[in-house]
Design an enzyme around this catalytic site. Sequence first.
Site, PDB file in Angstrom:
ATOM      1  CG  HIS A  60      -4.834   5.577  -1.798  1.00 35.69           C
ATOM      2  ND1 HIS A  60      -4.357   4.404  -1.265  1.00 35.69           N
ATOM      3  CD2 HIS A  60      -3.819   6.072  -2.544  1.00 35.69           C
ATOM      4  CE1 HIS A  60      -3.100   4.207  -1.687  1.00 35.69           C
ATOM      5  NE2 HIS A  60      -2.755   5.203  -2.470  1.00 35.69           N
ATOM      6  CG  HIS A  84      -2.005   0.931   1.246  1.00 37.63           C
ATOM      7  ND1 HIS A  84      -2.338   1.678   2.356  1.00 37.63           N
ATOM      8  CD2 HIS A  84      -2.864   1.284   0.270  1.00 37.63           C
ATOM      9  CE1 HIS A  84      -3.378   2.438   2.055  1.00 37.63           C
ATOM     10  NE2 HIS A  84      -3.718   2.216   0.797  1.00 37.63           N
ATOM     11  CG  HIS A 132     -10.630   5.180   1.351  1.00 38.80           C
ATOM     12  ND1 HIS A 132     -11.273   4.164   0.665  1.00 38.80           N
ATOM     13  CD2 HIS A 132      -9.332   5.098   0.975  1.00 38.80           C
ATOM     14  CE1 HIS A 132     -10.403   3.508  -0.082  1.00 38.80           C
ATOM     15  NE2 HIS A 132      -9.209   4.060   0.080  1.00 38.80           N
ATOM     16  CG  ASP A 143      -6.622   3.621   2.428  1.00 37.79           C
ATOM     17  OD1 ASP A 143      -6.165   4.198   1.418  1.00 37.79           O
ATOM     18  OD2 ASP A 143      -6.745   2.381   2.514  1.00 37.79           O
TER      19      ASP A 143
HETATM   20 ZN   LIG Z   1      -5.393   3.169  -0.095  1.00 36.86          ZN
END
Ligand SMILES: [Zn+2]
Length: 200
Positions: A169, A86, A167, A90
């Site tokens: 990111h 990742h 959300h 987030d």
């Molecule tokens: Zn993310």
Amino acid sequence: MRPLGARGLSLMAATIAAVAVGVPAAAATPDELAPLAPTLEEASWLATLESLRHPPRPPVVFPVRGRVDFGERDARFGASRGGHVHEGQDVFAPAGTPLVAIRDGRIVETGDDGGRGNYVAIWNREVRRTFVYLHMLHPSRVRVGESVRRGQRVGSVGCTGSCWGDHLHLEVRRGKGTTARPLDPLPLLRRLAARRARPE
Ligand SMILES: [Zn+2]
């Protein structure tokens, strides 16, 4: 009230004396008015007062205009995401929550490709960082090449692309573009969130 210089004081004393004996005070000569020009010290004091009235805008602002949640461990930068890592943080907020530019910058990329959903990338030359916003509700109305100011609206929280809940990111990349080396955005986000929480 401005402090009186020595000449101002003697002029005032003369005026008081003149009034006391009932004669009109003489008109001030240009030389006697000279103390009215602000001294350096007074000028800097005035500048301080002015900056209190209009505090300089901070160069960095929180990217989400609403209540947020930084999620759990798998929302963090570096979390394993089945075969890849990742590359952002987030930031959870309801769909439609306004997203704003963290810093002044230039739009270097926008798109609506599969995984990223609707996204926008803002490059700031001063700090040599690219800020990338993914999964936005709608395609961004800002265009590549356009300049944006910190705090300017660039989109809304959404869940387009590979996404499991509304959300933002957010990616912070060292260098220009969406493939430059990713950095952990969380320390910056926490700092900005703490500043936002403090009463002005
Ligand atoms: Zn993310």
